[in-house]
Design a protein around this motif. Structure first.
Motif, PDB file in Angstrom:
ATOM      1  N   GLY A  15      26.684  49.295  87.537  1.00 22.23           N
ATOM      2  CA  GLY A  15      26.862  49.179  85.397  1.00 22.23           C
ATOM      3  C   GLY A  15      28.432  49.981  85.268  1.00 22.23           C
ATOM      4  N   PHE A  16      28.476  49.246  83.954  1.00 23.76           N
ATOM      5  CA  PHE A  16      29.689  49.794  83.422  1.00 23.76           C
ATOM      6  C   PHE A  16      29.525  50.831  82.945  1.00 23.76           C
ATOM      7  CE2 PHE A  16      30.629  45.164  83.963  1.00 23.76           C
ATOM      8  CZ  PHE A  16      31.876  44.419  84.306  1.00 23.76           C
ATOM      9  N   GLY A  17      27.938  51.505  82.278  1.00 27.25           N
ATOM     10  CA  GLY A  17      27.726  52.577  81.576  1.00 27.25           C
ATOM     11  C   GLY A  17      28.338  52.591  80.366  1.00 27.25           C
ATOM     12  N   THR A  18      28.083  51.299  79.619  1.00 21.81           N
ATOM     13  CA  THR A  18      28.501  51.033  78.004  1.00 21.81           C
ATOM     14  C   THR A  18      27.449  51.739  77.232  1.00 21.81           C
ATOM     15  OG1 THR A  18      26.709  49.132  78.191  1.00 21.81           O
ATOM     16  CG2 THR A  18      29.220  48.536  78.595  1.00 21.81           C
ATOM     17  N   ARG A  19      26.471  52.629  77.730  1.00 22.53           N
ATOM     18  CA  ARG A  19      26.037  53.481  76.702  1.00 22.53           C
ATOM     19  C   ARG A  19      26.807  54.870  76.394  1.00 22.53           C
ATOM     20  NH1 ARG A  19      19.757  52.085  78.112  1.00 22.53           N
ATOM     21  NH2 ARG A  19      20.567  53.115  80.382  1.00 22.53           N
ATOM     22  N   LEU A  20      27.582  54.767  77.916  1.00 22.79           N
ATOM     23  CA  LEU A  20      28.190  56.598  77.856  1.00 22.79           C
ATOM     24  C   LEU A  20      29.159  56.177  77.273  1.00 22.79           C
ATOM     25  CD1 LEU A  20      25.887  58.077  80.776  1.00 22.79           C
ATOM     26  CD2 LEU A  20      26.309  58.788  77.710  1.00 22.79           C
ATOM     27  N   PHE A  21      30.084  55.201  77.011  1.00 21.13           N
ATOM     28  CA  PHE A  21      31.104  55.133  76.197  1.00 21.13           C
ATOM     29  C   PHE A  21      32.180  55.949  75.570  1.00 21.13           C
ATOM     30  CE2 PHE A  21      34.897  52.999  73.820  1.00 21.13           C
ATOM     31  CZ  PHE A  21      35.488  52.393  74.830  1.00 21.13           C
ATOM     32  N   PRO A  22      33.156  57.189  75.450  1.00 24.36           N
ATOM     33  CA  PRO A  22      34.658  56.127  76.123  1.00 24.36           C
ATOM     34  C   PRO A  22      34.476  57.029  77.387  1.00 24.36           C
ATOM     35  CG  PRO A  22      35.293  57.444  74.532  1.00 24.36           C
ATOM     36  CD  PRO A  22      33.659  56.856  73.974  1.00 24.36           C
ATOM     37  N   THR A  24      33.181  56.698  80.255  1.00 22.33           N
ATOM     38  CA  THR A  24      32.413  55.927  81.191  1.00 22.33           C
ATOM     39  C   THR A  24      33.712  54.834  81.762  1.00 22.33           C
ATOM     40  OG1 THR A  24      31.217  54.900  79.673  1.00 22.33           O
ATOM     41  CG2 THR A  24      30.179  55.861  81.707  1.00 22.33           C
ATOM     42  N   GLN A  25      34.975  55.502  81.032  1.00 18.92           N
ATOM     43  CA  GLN A  25      36.257  54.628  81.244  1.00 18.92           C
ATOM     44  C   GLN A  25      36.600  55.303  81.713  1.00 18.92           C
ATOM     45  OE1 GLN A  25      37.984  53.178  77.178  1.00 18.92           O
ATOM     46  NE2 GLN A  25      39.420  51.916  77.897  1.00 18.92           N
ATOM     47  N   VAL A  26      36.380  56.236  81.710  1.00 21.67           N
ATOM     48  CA  VAL A  26      37.686  57.117  83.415  1.00 21.67           C
ATOM     49  C   VAL A  26      36.636  57.857  84.682  1.00 21.67           C
ATOM     50  CG1 VAL A  26      39.523  57.967  81.196  1.00 21.67           C
ATOM     51  CG2 VAL A  26      37.431  59.011  81.570  1.00 21.67           C
ATOM     52  N   VAL A  27      35.566  58.242  83.563  1.00 19.81           N
ATOM     53  CA  VAL A  27      34.056  58.247  84.804  1.00 19.81           C
ATOM     54  C   VAL A  27      33.140  57.857  85.012  1.00 19.81           C
ATOM     55  CG1 VAL A  27      33.266  60.989  85.665  1.00 19.81           C
ATOM     56  CG2 VAL A  27      35.385  60.876  84.326  1.00 19.81           C
ATOM     57  N   LYS A  28      32.819  57.062  85.995  1.00 22.81           N
ATOM     58  CA  LYS A  28      31.952  56.514  86.363  1.00 22.81           C
ATOM     59  C   LYS A  28      30.486  57.638  85.622  1.00 22.81           C
ATOM     60  CE  LYS A  28      30.887  53.458  87.743  1.00 22.81           C
ATOM     61  NZ  LYS A  28      31.041  51.490  87.397  1.00 22.81           N
ATOM     62  N   LYS A  29      29.422  56.976  85.577  1.00 24.73           N
ATOM     63  CA  LYS A  29      28.242  57.683  84.948  1.00 24.73           C
ATOM     64  C   LYS A  29      27.713  58.310  85.925  1.00 24.73           C
ATOM     65  CE  LYS A  29      24.826  53.713  84.485  1.00 24.73           C
ATOM     66  NZ  LYS A  29      23.745  53.246  83.545  1.00 24.73           N
ATOM     67  N   GLU A  30      27.737  57.588  87.699  1.00 27.55           N
ATOM     68  CA  GLU A  30      26.939  57.910  88.295  1.00 27.55           C
ATOM     69  C   GLU A  30      27.620  59.034  88.470  1.00 27.55           C
ATOM     70  OE1 GLU A  30      25.926  53.499  88.157  1.00 27.55           O
ATOM     71  OE2 GLU A  30      27.773  54.354  87.983  1.00 27.55           O
ATOM     72  N   LEU A  31      28.801  59.585  88.672  1.00 29.56           N
ATOM     73  CA  LEU A  31      29.717  60.712  88.234  1.00 29.56           C
ATOM     74  C   LEU A  31      29.442  61.977  87.745  1.00 29.56           C
ATOM     75  CD1 LEU A  31      32.378  58.847  90.175  1.00 29.56           C
ATOM     76  CD2 LEU A  31      30.294  59.614  91.838  1.00 29.56           C
ATOM     77  N   PHE A  32      29.026  61.584  86.608  1.00 31.16           N
ATOM     78  CA  PHE A  32      28.733  62.491  85.504  1.00 31.16           C
ATOM     79  C   PHE A  32      28.436  63.848  86.361  1.00 31.16           C
ATOM     80  CE2 PHE A  32      28.581  60.407  81.590  1.00 31.16           C
ATOM     81  CZ  PHE A  32      30.136  60.058  81.405  1.00 31.16           C
ATOM     82  N   PRO A  33      28.073  65.248  85.460  1.00 28.01           N
ATOM     83  CA  PRO A  33      28.114  66.797  87.455  1.00 28.01           C
ATOM     84  C   PRO A  33      26.898  67.179  85.573  1.00 28.01           C
ATOM     85  CG  PRO A  33      29.796  67.008  84.796  1.00 28.01           C
ATOM     86  CD  PRO A  33      30.096  65.378  84.978  1.00 28.01           C
ATOM     87  N   ILE A  34      26.136  67.829  86.951  1.00 22.63           N
ATOM     88  CA  ILE A  34      24.506  68.508  86.551  1.00 22.63           C
ATOM     89  C   ILE A  34      24.248  69.477  87.055  1.00 22.63           C
ATOM     90  CG2 ILE A  34      23.421  66.141  85.600  1.00 22.63           C
ATOM     91  CD1 ILE A  34      22.017  66.139  88.470  1.00 22.63           C
ATOM     92  N   ILE A  35      23.875  69.857  86.609  1.00 24.20           N
ATOM     93  CA  ILE A  35      23.639  72.005  87.637  1.00 24.20           C
ATOM     94  C   ILE A  35      22.709  71.960  88.534  1.00 24.20           C
ATOM     95  CG2 ILE A  35      24.496  73.719  86.861  1.00 24.20           C
ATOM     96  CD1 ILE A  35      26.677  72.361  86.387  1.00 24.20           C
ATOM     97  N   ASP A  36      22.806  72.340  89.663  1.00 21.18           N
ATOM     98  CA  ASP A  36      21.441  71.720  90.400  1.00 21.18           C
ATOM     99  C   ASP A  36      20.429  74.066  89.834  1.00 21.18           C
ATOM    100  OD1 ASP A  36      22.922  73.746  92.078  1.00 21.18           O
ATOM    101  OD2 ASP A  36      22.485  72.627  93.686  1.00 21.18           O
ATOM    102  N   GLU A  37      19.116  73.527  90.639  1.00 15.83           N
ATOM    103  CA  GLU A  37      19.006  74.922  90.637  1.00 15.83           C
ATOM    104  C   GLU A  37      19.511  75.887  91.125  1.00 15.83           C
ATOM    105  OE1 GLU A  37      17.221  72.699  94.506  1.00 15.83           O
ATOM    106  OE2 GLU A  37      17.625  72.219  92.168  1.00 15.83           O
ATOM    107  N   ASN A  38      20.047  75.375  92.073  1.00 13.81           N
ATOM    108  CA  ASN A  38      21.113  76.900  92.664  1.00 13.81           C
ATOM    109  C   ASN A  38      22.983  77.230  91.670  1.00 13.81           C
ATOM    110  OD1 ASN A  38      19.558  77.205  95.303  1.00 13.81           O
ATOM    111  ND2 ASN A  38      20.436  75.562  95.828  1.00 13.81           N
TER     112      ASN A  38
END
Length: 293
Positions: A15-22, A24-38
């Protein structure tokens, strides 16, 4: 291979990730960072792949735009450049090697034109072939409330019922217009449901008239949690939908085809013992960063 064994997972990420513009214009939303339990920062897509692997999945197909093959290849297939490798801590060097091993289980598939979630799933048809498969959302991460991951709960249930399984959670009426919802009859109280109907983003009036489930309060409905185990027959209904140009809000959707599959083969709904975190909206992504541990 036993007919009820699930080996493959499909993750649409085109997808284009339009709901997270702008952003997602430079980073795919699937590549946004999260912090895991470690305490490790990782791309969302990595957490989703790890969820699939936790369920015994041996091959993960990620559906991406053709122009995005390079960035997903860098994550799962290519080691860091030598100048970066030298700067990594021993722990991160070890994790980089883990990523290379994980990447051997990842196959990158393409969706040439972005024509909806159902179309993205259909793009995995030739790779899935005649097998049941785990379908995951590319912008949801999960946390189980028990010692089995959410995906593992789904895979094990499919082995028991040997028909398509849709994960469920309860939602208030105020937000069901953003989700797929189901109706059905309880087979096991508050856990297993014989699904009789699926509807995509219904209105409150429609839901109250057609999607009532016994035991739920007046303004509470069962909606899709974001994990599915589907038989390959789903591709027949997706193909028909595409051939007939049957779009919903301009795109080919999955839920209508799921309803057709349900009417022919039957379908089990399962209330997941866990929580999902939606990273596809700015407010829910922000909440994920605070709550996902």
């Amino acid at each position: 291979m036993p007919i009820n064994q699930v080996r493959k997972a499909v993750i649409p990420a085109a997808g284009f990730g339009t709901r997270l513009f702008p952003a997602t214009q430079v980073v795919k939303k699937e590549l946004f960072p999260i912090i895991d339990e470690n305490g490790r920062a990782k791309p969302i897509i990595l957490a989703i792949v790890e969820e699939a692997i936790s369920a015994g999945i041996t091959e993960v197909g990620i559906v991406v735009q053709p122009n995005d093959l390079g960035v997903f290849t860098d994550l799962f297939k290519n080691p860091p450049k030598p100048e970066l490798w030298q700067k990594l801590s021993p722990s991160n060097q070890e994790y980089s090697q883990y990523l290379q091993e994980l990447g051997k289980k990842v196959v990158l598939l393409t969706q040439p034109q972005q024509e909806g979630y159902g179309h993205a799933v259909f793009c995995a048809k030739d790779w899935v072939q005649n097998e049941p498969f785990l379908l995951m959302l590319g912008d949801h991460v999960y946390k189980s409330d028990i010692d089995k991951s959410c995906a593992q709960q789904m895979v094990e249930l499919y082995a028991q019922v040997n028909q398509s399984v849709v994960s469920l959670t309860s939602m208030p009426a105020s937000i069901i217009n953003k989700a797929g919802c189901v109706a059905g009859v309880w087979q096991e109280s508050n856990s297993l449901l014989k699904i009789t109907q699926l509807a995509e983003k219904p209105s409150i009036d429609y839901a109250r008239q057609h999607l009532r489930v016994e035991g739920m309060t007046e303004d509470e409905f069962l909606c899709v949690f974001g994990l599915y185990i589907l038989t390959p027959q789903i591709f027949d209904y997706l193909a028909q939908s595409i051939q007939e140009n049957a779009r919903y809000r301009g795109e080919f959707q999955l839920t209508t085809c799921l309803d057709q599959l349900c009417q022919v083969e039957g379908m089990t709904g399962y209330v997941i013992k866990g929580k999902y975190f939606d990273t596809g909206l700015s407010d829910t992504y922000r909440q994920t960063l605070m709550d996902f541990r």
